[in-house]
Design an enzyme around this catalytic site. Structure first.
Site, mmCIF file in Angstrom:
data_model
loop_
_atom_site.group_PDB
_atom_site.id
_atom_site.type_symbol
_atom_site.label_atom_id
_atom_site.label_comp_id
_atom_site.label_asym_id
_atom_site.label_seq_id
_atom_site.Cartn_x
_atom_site.Cartn_y
_atom_site.Cartn_z
ATOM 1 N N THR A 127 0.706 -1.166 -0.094
ATOM 2 C CA THR A 127 0.055 0.028 -0.189
ATOM 3 C C THR A 127 0.848 1.230 -0.110
ATOM 4 O O THR A 127 1.999 1.069 0.659
ATOM 5 C CB THR A 127 -0.979 -0.092 1.121
ATOM 6 O OG1 THR A 127 -1.550 1.188 1.474
ATOM 7 C CG2 THR A 127 -0.108 -0.167 2.687
ATOM 8 N N TYR A 151 -1.832 0.186 10.072
ATOM 9 C CA TYR A 151 -2.051 -0.526 8.739
ATOM 10 C C TYR A 151 -0.770 -0.351 7.771
ATOM 11 O O TYR A 151 -0.318 -1.492 7.519
ATOM 12 C CB TYR A 151 -3.077 0.031 8.233
ATOM 13 C CG TYR A 151 -3.420 -0.246 6.741
ATOM 14 C CD1 TYR A 151 -3.915 -1.575 6.393
ATOM 15 C CD2 TYR A 151 -3.404 0.479 5.717
ATOM 16 C CE1 TYR A 151 -4.049 -1.893 5.059
ATOM 17 C CE2 TYR A 151 -3.491 0.025 4.213
ATOM 18 C CZ TYR A 151 -3.670 -1.016 4.077
ATOM 19 O OH TYR A 151 -3.918 -1.639 2.769
HETATM 20 N N1 UFG Z 1 -13.316 11.189 1.315
HETATM 21 C C1 UFG Z 1 -14.195 11.961 1.417
HETATM 22 N N2 UFG Z 1 -15.471 11.335 1.935
HETATM 23 C C2 UFG Z 1 -15.414 10.133 2.076
HETATM 24 C C3 UFG Z 1 -14.431 9.335 1.837
HETATM 25 C C4 UFG Z 1 -13.052 9.747 1.666
HETATM 26 O O1 UFG Z 1 -14.283 13.000 1.480
HETATM 27 O O2 UFG Z 1 -16.795 9.490 2.495
HETATM 28 C C5 UFG Z 1 -11.880 11.863 1.116
HETATM 29 C C6 UFG Z 1 -10.669 11.798 1.880
HETATM 30 O O3 UFG Z 1 -10.754 12.587 2.837
HETATM 31 C C7 UFG Z 1 -9.667 11.776 0.722
HETATM 32 C C8 UFG Z 1 -10.087 10.991 -0.287
HETATM 33 O O4 UFG Z 1 -11.516 11.089 -0.281
HETATM 34 O O5 UFG Z 1 -9.273 12.927 0.688
HETATM 35 C C9 UFG Z 1 -9.781 9.409 -0.540
HETATM 36 O O6 UFG Z 1 -10.221 8.734 0.892
HETATM 37 P P1 UFG Z 1 -10.261 7.275 0.796
HETATM 38 O O7 UFG Z 1 -10.957 6.834 1.979
HETATM 39 O O8 UFG Z 1 -11.001 6.635 -0.187
HETATM 40 O O9 UFG Z 1 -8.818 6.701 0.716
HETATM 41 P P2 UFG Z 1 -7.522 7.174 1.338
HETATM 42 O O10 UFG Z 1 -6.614 7.922 0.679
HETATM 43 O O11 UFG Z 1 -7.880 7.757 2.900
HETATM 44 O O12 UFG Z 1 -6.967 5.610 1.773
HETATM 45 C C10 UFG Z 1 -6.618 4.683 0.743
HETATM 46 C C11 UFG Z 1 -6.955 3.387 1.138
HETATM 47 C C12 UFG Z 1 -6.185 2.867 2.135
HETATM 48 C C13 UFG Z 1 -4.615 3.082 1.921
HETATM 49 C C14 UFG Z 1 -4.285 4.537 1.362
HETATM 50 C C15 UFG Z 1 -3.099 4.629 1.020
HETATM 51 O O13 UFG Z 1 -8.283 3.036 1.487
HETATM 52 O O14 UFG Z 1 -6.319 1.555 2.661
HETATM 53 O O15 UFG Z 1 -5.358 4.965 0.412
HETATM 54 O O16 UFG Z 1 -2.539 5.945 0.715
HETATM 55 F F1 UFG Z 1 -3.933 3.074 3.109
#
Ligand code: UFG
Length: 340
Positions: A127, A151
């Protein structure tokens, strides 16, 4: 008289977590590529119905050494694609030992079984969370690995085990550091059925299909062009195609292992995702601005030059509208039935 040696060019592939989101797509892609597939999944978060019918399915745990060693021998497994594990960053902060158990300790058992069973190639789903330290620029593989949560640490520890075990025992591996995986099989055969998913595109298509009332935008005051978080979304079908191409490579160059970012190298904001969902659904997406999520960062984008240079892989769906359209199609149709 010379007798031609019979060589099984494509020994079976064990897909751990093959009843889950990415694993089920990998099982399909391997079958499409003419491989024999054995799926091992404990069905804690996976769905039996997500496993392709022609794959052999074994319900069980990657740390059940007797089971794993028996199935490696029985099916003549030559390679493992290891997707099984826990994936929710916030949960890893609340319950770190679960992550060190599921993602690290159990992976250690699986690697030991692989060695005992003479498995020659291992592909691991790592990841972007191994990096931890945010960057305004696309991040390449030389960026420091300082995970910001258990994680990321739990996955990095498995990368480290693979590195050291490969050096000592003469197998090769690939660790793919996934950025933000999204979308669904374009043919509608698979998609994401995760319950209570926290990732943006899944949450957004759940809102678009009326399964959630409104999408929370976690902060609109980030230092990004439109104030919302920027990520590098990769279509799940392109991601699993990279696994297949990487396996081909590991089988040819058996002395070399690879750690590779998996993204498109292109940043997309939350608001751009919302606009794409609105284009795909043809209606406004209910959303509201909410506070930043603890631990979130402004931007995370891959420099994935090494991926393209290392394997024979050209993305087919590097287009946000395609990613969102496929995710929405899955959510509207088969996804609803699977999640019953
Ligand atoms: N976001 C929202 N609303 C939501 C969900 C997400 O605004 O309901 C935003 C978050 O703040 C972020 C973006 O959308 O700016 C992406 O969020 P995600 O939760 O889709 O993904 P993350 O980047 O937080 O995490 C992902 C994977 C993890 C991994 C990570 C690695 O879900 O498992 O990328 O960088 F670790």
């Amino acid at each position: 008289m010379q007798v031609a040696e019979t060589v099984d060019e494509h020994p079976a592939v064990l897909v751990t977590g093959g009843a889950g989101y990415i694993g089920s797509h990998a099982a399909l892609a391997l079958l499409d590529a003419g491989r024999r597939v054995i799926v091992l999944d404990n069905l804690v978060t996976g769905f039996r119905r997500a496993v392709p019918e022609v794959a052999v399915f074994v319900e069980g745990d990657i740390a059940d050494d007797a089971l794993v060693r028996a199935l490696l021998a029985e099916h003549g497994v030559g390679a493992i694609m290891h997707f099984a594990g826990s994936v929710v960053v916030a949960e890893s902060v609340e319950n770190p030992l679960k992550y060190y158990d599921n993602n690290t300790a159990r992976s250690r058992s699986l690697i030991a079984s692989a060695l005992a069973g003479g498995v020659r190639h291992f592909i691991f789903s790592s990841t972007a969370a191994v990096y931890g330290v945010p960057s305004d620029e696309p991040v390449d593989e030389s960026w420091p690995t300082r995970p910001a949560n258990p994680y990321g640490t739990s996955k990095l520890m498995t990368e480290t085990m693979l590195r050291d075990a490969a050096a000592a025992h003469g197998f090769n591996y690939g660790a793919l550091r996934y950025f933000n995986v999204a979308g669904a099989d374009p043919a509608g055969r698979a998609g994401q059925s995760t319950q209570g998913a926290t990732n943006l595109i899944k949450a957004a298509v759940e809102v678009a299909t009326g399964k959630r009332d409104s999408l929370a935008i976690f902060g609109d005051d980030w230092p990004t062009p439109d104030g919302t978080g920027v990520r590098d979304y990769i279509h799940v079908s392109d991601l699993v195609a990279a696994h297949i191409a990487l396996l081909d490579r590991l089988e040819v160059e058996t002395a070399t292992s690879h750690v590779l970012n998996s993204g498109y190298g292109r940043g997309v904001s939350v608001r751009e995702v919302i606009a794409a969902v609105e284009r795909a659904s043809g209606k406004p997406l209910p959303c509201h601005v909410a506070p930043r999520r603890p631990g979130d960062i402004a931007q995370m984008v891959a420099n994935s030059d090494a991926l393209g240079a290392t394997i024979d892989w050209r993305p087919r769906f590097a287009d946000l509208d395609a990613i969102v359209a496929h995710a929405l199609h899955w959510e509207r149709t088969i996804g609803a039935q699977l999640a019953d």
